[in-house]
Design a protein around this motif. Structure first.
Motif: not given
Length: 386
Positions: A160-161, A188-191, A260-263, A291-296
């Protein structure tokens, strides 16, 4: 209809795939190693092995770490079954560690308590698989410290991340793990349509995973048992699988990596807006660790059932009746019939079970429009304030 997740395909993605279709190599060509290098550069890891799914990546990761009969793998019950099944594929045994009630990730306190008891019983795990649920990283620094004390390996299930951060560094750098696994399923975040990847800083693990993804066959002279007999020559030196990723998939994944960063930024915008719009409803919105920056990957709400006049199931089905295709991530693995046949039962992991009784994944994907998000919130408001 509004799905809970959805891929974003651009003209550039389509061109990248067409370029492969019109090239000499539909598979085992240059696109796969290029995609691997794209991910390595992003993660700051040394090696990457692309495969046909994250499930395959988990499997070859376990085998690379020599998980086998008599060994234990521990993971979280709040995950897709693949995070546990990978141990069974290797002939090993599975156990679970309950979740933290805020992050929904593996609880480090519960892990330590379980390790203390396991050490007394002589059944410490060989591998622990923390899952970065919804894109939020686990407390890897603590889990890694426990691994050094109790002697287990770590495979991060970061399905997920990708694109997320832990302690301001990219998830997948393997600073606190042996291997990290990503998924490139369409939601997922990218496919890459279907596909997965394992990244590591360990050359031996990378070499083993690369061998296993293609039948255990090598053309590398240093891995062979005798000199090559000609340029056609190869040897099967291990029992591997057909887990290869095609160049078509890799071309799509590589094209998507450029966004990726845009998504991830777009997912944060949507999540922030949900946080504001849902603030007065009887729901718990996702808590984020400093402590984290989620990929959401997911936006999960938990219903405050004691404050509403409907059951969990009624709210879920009512949203679907309004063509909001909510989902539920996840049914705790230990409650599945296959695992209950092993002796797991309701009550074994109460935090995961409480979470399951209240959780709903609502729509979150980069192309989600404000009018669609407003409709989701209005529908929830109507259902929860009656």
């Amino acid at each position: 209809m509004i799905p809970y997740g959805k891929q974003d395909i651009t003209d550039g993605d389509i061109k990248a795939v067409i370029d492969v279709l019109t090239s000499p190599h539909l598979t085992q060509g240059p696109a796969v190693p290029k995609f691997e290098q794209d991910v390595i550069r992003h993660c700051n890891a040394k090696y990457a092995v692309a495969v046909n799914s994250a499930t395959s990546a988990l499997h070859v990761a376990c085998l690379a770490m020599e998980l086998g009969a008599g060994d234990w793998l521990w993971t979280t019950p709040n995950t897709f079954v693949a995070s546990a099944n990978c141990a069974l594929y290797c002939g090993a045994k599975v156990d679970f560690v309950d979740i933290d009630p805020r992050t929904y990730n593996m609880c480090p306190v519960a892990l330590e308590e379980k390790l203390v008891n396991a050490e007394r019983q002589g059944r410490l795990p060989k591998v622990v698989v923390p899952v970065h649920f919804s894109g939020q990283p686990c407390d890897m620094r603590v889990i890694h410290a426990l691994s050094e004390k109790y002697g287990f390996g770590i495979i991060e299930d970061a399905s997920h991340a990708i694109g997320g951060l832990y302690l301001n560094e990219p998830i997948g750098n393997c600073r606190y793990s042996d291997i990290t696994v990503f998924s490139f399923h369409p939601v997922k975040i990218i496919t890459s349509a279907e596909g997965g990847m394992a990244v590591t800083n360990n050359e031996k693990y990378a070499e083993k995973m690369a061998l296993l993804r293609s039948h255990g066959i090598t053309r590398t002279p240093s891995l062979m048992t005798k000199p090559m007999e000609g340029s056609w020559y190869y040897q099967q030196v291990d029992l591997g699988f057909n887990y290869r990723m095609t160049d078509l998939q890799a071309a799509l994944g590589g094209s998507q990596m450029s966004r990726l960063s845009h998504y991830v930024a777009r997912r944060h915008e949507i999540a922030k807006r949900y946080n504001r719009l849902l603030a007065d409803l009887p729901v718990i919105t996702p808590w984020q660790s400093k402590d984290g920056h989620s990929a959401y990957h997911l936006y999960v709400i938990r219903l405050k059932l004691d404050e509403i006049g409907r059951s969990h199931g009624e709210v879920f089905e009512a949203l679907r009746a309004k063509e909001i295709m909510v989902n539920l991530h996840y049914i705790p693995v230990h409650t599945q019939p296959y695992y209950q046949n092993m002796g797991f039962k309701l009550g074994d992991y109460p935090e995961a079970e409480r979470y399951y009784a209240e959780a709903i994944s609502i729509p979150l994907f980069p192309a989600l429009k404000e009018v669609e998000q407003d409709y989701v919130v209005a529908s929830l408001t109507e259902l929860l304030q009656q």
